[in-house]
Design an enzyme around this catalytic site. Structure first.
Site, PDB file in Angstrom:
ATOM      1  N   ASP A  95      34.104  39.006  47.293  1.00 20.74           N
ATOM      2  CA  ASP A  95      34.374  39.040  45.856  1.00 20.74           C
ATOM      3  C   ASP A  95      34.543  37.634  45.274  1.00 20.74           C
ATOM      4  O   ASP A  95      34.893  36.687  45.986  1.00 20.74           O
ATOM      5  CB  ASP A  95      35.691  39.790  45.579  1.00 20.74           C
ATOM      6  CG  ASP A  95      35.576  41.278  45.854  1.00 20.74           C
ATOM      7  OD1 ASP A  95      34.521  41.715  46.370  1.00 20.74           O
ATOM      8  OD2 ASP A  95      36.540  41.999  45.564  1.00 20.74           O
ATOM      9  N   ASP A  96      34.366  37.558  43.964  1.00 19.07           N
ATOM     10  CA  ASP A  96      34.811  36.452  43.107  1.00 19.07           C
ATOM     11  C   ASP A  96      33.867  35.260  43.014  1.00 19.07           C
ATOM     12  O   ASP A  96      34.121  34.331  42.250  1.00 19.07           O
ATOM     13  CB  ASP A  96      36.200  35.924  43.508  1.00 19.07           C
ATOM     14  CG  ASP A  96      37.298  36.951  43.301  1.00 19.07           C
ATOM     15  OD1 ASP A  96      36.977  38.080  42.887  1.00 19.07           O
ATOM     16  OD2 ASP A  96      38.471  36.632  43.561  1.00 19.07           O
ATOM     17  N   HIS A 129      31.620  42.322  39.161  1.00 22.96           N
ATOM     18  CA  HIS A 129      33.084  42.228  39.237  1.00 22.96           C
ATOM     19  C   HIS A 129      33.626  41.683  37.908  1.00 22.96           C
ATOM     20  O   HIS A 129      34.526  40.864  37.904  1.00 22.96           O
ATOM     21  CB  HIS A 129      33.389  41.274  40.406  1.00 22.96           C
ATOM     22  CG  HIS A 129      34.777  41.315  40.956  1.00 22.96           C
ATOM     23  ND1 HIS A 129      35.486  42.460  41.174  1.00 22.96           N
ATOM     24  CD2 HIS A 129      35.593  40.299  41.375  1.00 22.96           C
ATOM     25  CE1 HIS A 129      36.667  42.163  41.693  1.00 22.96           C
ATOM     26  NE2 HIS A 129      36.768  40.853  41.816  1.00 22.96           N
ATOM     27  N   HIS A 148      36.735  38.036  35.264  1.00 24.20           N
ATOM     28  CA  HIS A 148      37.794  38.436  36.188  1.00 24.20           C
ATOM     29  C   HIS A 148      39.184  38.525  35.555  1.00 24.20           C
ATOM     30  O   HIS A 148      40.156  37.973  36.081  1.00 24.20           O
ATOM     31  CB  HIS A 148      37.840  37.472  37.386  1.00 24.20           C
ATOM     32  CG  HIS A 148      38.416  38.096  38.620  1.00 24.20           C
ATOM     33  ND1 HIS A 148      39.770  38.266  38.815  1.00 24.20           N
ATOM     34  CD2 HIS A 148      37.833  38.593  39.728  1.00 24.20           C
ATOM     35  CE1 HIS A 148      39.982  38.837  39.990  1.00 24.20           C
ATOM     36  NE2 HIS A 148      38.818  39.047  40.567  1.00 24.20           N
ATOM     37  N   HIS A 178      36.842  37.122  50.298  1.00 26.65           N
ATOM     38  CA  HIS A 178      36.548  36.331  49.100  1.00 26.65           C
ATOM     39  C   HIS A 178      35.686  35.124  49.477  1.00 26.65           C
ATOM     40  O   HIS A 178      36.120  34.289  50.278  1.00 26.65           O
ATOM     41  CB  HIS A 178      37.849  35.901  48.423  1.00 26.65           C
ATOM     42  CG  HIS A 178      38.625  37.072  47.895  1.00 26.65           C
ATOM     43  ND1 HIS A 178      39.483  37.806  48.675  1.00 26.65           N
ATOM     44  CD2 HIS A 178      38.617  37.671  46.665  1.00 26.65           C
ATOM     45  CE1 HIS A 178      39.995  38.796  47.949  1.00 26.65           C
ATOM     46  NE2 HIS A 178      39.489  38.739  46.729  1.00 26.65           N
TER      47      HIS A 178
HETATM   48 ZN   LIG Z   1      38.341  39.645  42.478  1.00 26.00          ZN
END
Ligand SMILES: [Zn+2]
Length: 300
Positions: free
Chosen positions: A67-68, A118, A122, A223
């Site tokens: 993620d991210d 996502h 965020h 991540h």
């Molecule tokens: Zn995230």
């Protein structure tokens, strides 16, 4: 012996070259151990950390998700580690970063990984935003990935899956219904590794392996923005393979992307697709091999 040594020395630069620069070739040569198809019709939610349904993984199967990102420093490192181990993962990218680093989004796709979204920037909890702002966050996340992939080959553009992950896993019934109407699945997980915390790479490694082992299968959230995650990843892979785990890739079920693209007020656009692969769209105008359309989403 001398001849053997000479041959080794001659081959060494070739091996180093392959290790250092042969990423695209390495990625092309790698097939996932198994593709796990995710049904998205009506927007089901997966991940037993929050929901009753698990992605259809068998025992001793793990799906890595990141993620991210994309992050210009750690995402390429992670891509190289995955290639070196012949693993295909899923990246839930943040639109804002996708727009700043579109070449990394294209690289993720070119190396055969699945891409989910996502949000745009965020926000930690979409429920704290107005409905209109939350929907815009989700829409812009998908639009940014499509924009990054707009110049990529059609096969790479199809790496964008109708998969969404809520920031902080903070879901909302209303937004899940909204996503469901657009045939976008919500993907949570079975476990994480606390890699968003300030812990060492060896702690990330230990927690990832412990958590996966406690359930025996599942989707893990990591991540790709964290250097300690990149540092821990080879050890996580090594430990799990030693315990007999296989790394599988989450992919949309056949026709899922087109199902999402054909929804009213869709979040993703149609791409080239063979008519026979899309029972829902047989006979419709989307179902031709040449039907590559530009993203139909306007970002505000
Ligand atoms: Zn995230």
């Amino acid at each position: 012996m001398k001849r053997g040594l000479a041959a080794t020395l001659l081959l060494l630069p070739v091996c180093l070259l392959i290790l250092a620069g042969g990423t695209a070739d390495a990625a092309a040569a790698c097939k996932p151990e198994r593709k796990v198809e995710i049904a998205t019709r009506g927007g089901p939610a997966y991940g037993t950390l929050q929901y009753h349904r698990m992605a259809p993984l068998k025992m001793k199967e793990v799906a890595l998700t990141f993620d991210d990102g994309p992050d210009p420093h750690t995402t390429p490192r992670i891509l190289d580690i995955l290639d070196a181990n012949c693993i295909k993962a899923t990246f839930f990218v943040v639109g804002y970063y996708a727009e700043r680093h579109p070449e990394i989004v294209r690289e993720i796709a070119a190396r055969g990984h699945t891409i989910g979204t996502h949000t745009w920037s965020h926000p930690n909890n979409l429920r704290h935003l107005s409905l209109a702002a939350a929907r815009r966050q989700i829409r812009r996340g998908f639009a940014a990935v499509e924009k990054a992939l707009a110049t990529a080959p059609a096969a790479d553009r199809r790496r964008l899956a109708p998969f969404f992950r809520f920031p902080g896993l903070n879901d909302s019934k209303h937004l899940m219904g909204w996503l469901g109407a657009r045939n976008i699945a919500t993907l949570s997980c079975e476990f994480g590794a606390d890699d968003w915390k300030r812990i060492s790479a060896s702690q990330v490694r230990r927690r990832a392996v412990r958590n996966i082992n406690s359930v025996g299968r599942g989707v893990i959230i990591l991540h790709d923005t964290k250097p300690h995650t990149a540092a821990a990843l080879p050890g996580i892979i090594k430990d799990l393979r030693k315990k007999g785990y296989r790394f599988v890739q989450l992919t949309p079920a056949p026709g899922a992307r087109q199902l999402a693209a054909s929804a009213h007020d869709a979040l993703i656009s149609p791409v080239a697709v063979a008519k026979k692969d899309v029972p829902e769209l047989r006979g419709t105008r989307h179902a031709t091999a040449d039907d590559i359309l530009e993203p139909a989403i306007s970002v505000q």
